[in-house]
Design an enzyme around this catalytic site. Sequence first.
Site, mmCIF file in Angstrom:
data_model
loop_
_atom_site.group_PDB
_atom_site.id
_atom_site.type_symbol
_atom_site.label_atom_id
_atom_site.label_comp_id
_atom_site.label_asym_id
_atom_site.label_seq_id
_atom_site.Cartn_x
_atom_site.Cartn_y
_atom_site.Cartn_z
ATOM 1 C CE LYS A 120 7.530 8.828 -9.099
ATOM 2 N NZ LYS A 120 6.655 9.985 -8.887
ATOM 3 N N GLY B 192 5.379 3.796 -8.942
ATOM 4 C CA GLY B 192 6.033 2.497 -9.132
ATOM 5 C C GLY B 192 5.001 1.382 -9.118
ATOM 6 C CG HIS B 193 2.888 0.487 -5.524
ATOM 7 N ND1 HIS B 193 3.073 1.543 -4.671
ATOM 8 C CD2 HIS B 193 3.470 -0.585 -4.925
ATOM 9 C CE1 HIS B 193 3.733 1.146 -3.598
ATOM 10 N NE2 HIS B 193 3.992 -0.138 -3.722
ATOM 11 C CB VAL C 174 8.537 4.380 -11.420
ATOM 12 C CG1 VAL C 174 8.027 5.766 -11.789
ATOM 13 C CG2 VAL C 174 7.883 3.323 -12.309
ATOM 14 C CE LYS D 149 12.855 1.779 -3.638
ATOM 15 N NZ LYS D 149 12.310 0.787 -2.722
ATOM 16 N N GLY E 201 0.798 -1.223 0.000
ATOM 17 C CA GLY E 201 0.000 0.000 0.000
ATOM 18 C C GLY E 201 0.826 1.266 0.000
ATOM 19 C CG PHE E 202 1.769 5.518 1.589
ATOM 20 C CD1 PHE E 202 0.721 6.091 2.299
ATOM 21 C CD2 PHE E 202 2.785 6.356 1.147
ATOM 22 C CE1 PHE E 202 0.701 7.451 2.579
ATOM 23 C CE2 PHE E 202 2.776 7.714 1.431
ATOM 24 C CZ PHE E 202 1.738 8.258 2.155
ATOM 25 N N GLY F 224 8.657 -5.138 -8.856
ATOM 26 C CA GLY F 224 9.522 -4.043 -9.305
ATOM 27 C C GLY F 224 10.989 -4.353 -9.089
ATOM 28 C CB SER G 170 5.617 3.381 0.502
ATOM 29 O OG SER G 170 5.024 2.684 -0.565
#
Length: 289
Positions: A191, A43-44, A183, A156, A38-39, A154, A193
């Site tokens: 990016k 990227g998500h 992203v 990341k 969440g948040f 991702g 959260s």
Amino acid sequence: MANEVTALSIVHTIQDLQQLLTERRQQGLSVGFVPTMGFLHEGHLSLVEQARQQNDVVVMSIFVNPAQFGPGEDFEAYPRDIERDARLATEAGVTILFMPTREEMYPQEGGIRILPGPQAAELCGASRPGHFDGVLKVVLKLFNIVDPDRSYFGLKDAQQLAIIETFIRDFNLRTKIVRVPTVREQDGLAKSSRNVHLTEAERKEAPVIQQALQLGAGLVVEGLSVNDIEQQVADAIVTNSSGSIDYVSLLAYPELTQADATSKEVILACAVKFSKTRLIDNIIIPLKG
Ligand code: PAF
């Protein structure tokens, strides 16, 4: 592939989710899965975008998984905003949003632990003992609950991705993993959260992480030694920011073993601690091998 089902359903129980998915499967629709805590950020949303292109139905889960946080880590402080997340998921074209409670996911504490192999001994696994045990446990549960055709992760979190790919291979799990590029903000910061916990001054400094990794990537291509590269990247970060180094590490990817002349790809990865948050980033560099 066109997304044939567009209205967002929000479900909180495994039973409700599986009922919706059974109906979709009976219609012959394919299922893409985006697991998150969440948040949501772009990227998500890029994971959702890719999932929409390749599947009829996109399931997103939002669950801050306590099993992957160690004592003293930021489980309580992890940012949460369910209403905003539901709005962003709707706008992004998620079909089913699964937001289970802790009791739904872990009706009993303890139980079976999953121990990842040597890939988890490096990088974040070294700094966060048990973290990837908790990731694999929740990911396996989610894969069993959703039974997705494809699952989106991702780059990341490149170590997480590599370990999950090994898990899929070793345990013959059905889902296919799709790697999605990181992203970034316009200034290069990945990016995350957790970026919300940076102070204004730290936010200005944080792009130095990606700049230092880019510098390091240039040194890899020039053929400097692993130690020199790691040292120069760490120096560039601490000289130009208030962040302190958790690790800077150059390894073969996705094996996460020592990089050498036979490595086809290497990862230069780091974790940097600011006052209230720890940021990770990486760069994957193809080598001639
Ligand atoms: O990458 C994350 O957000 C989490 O580790 C995941 C995969 C959703 C498991 O909790």
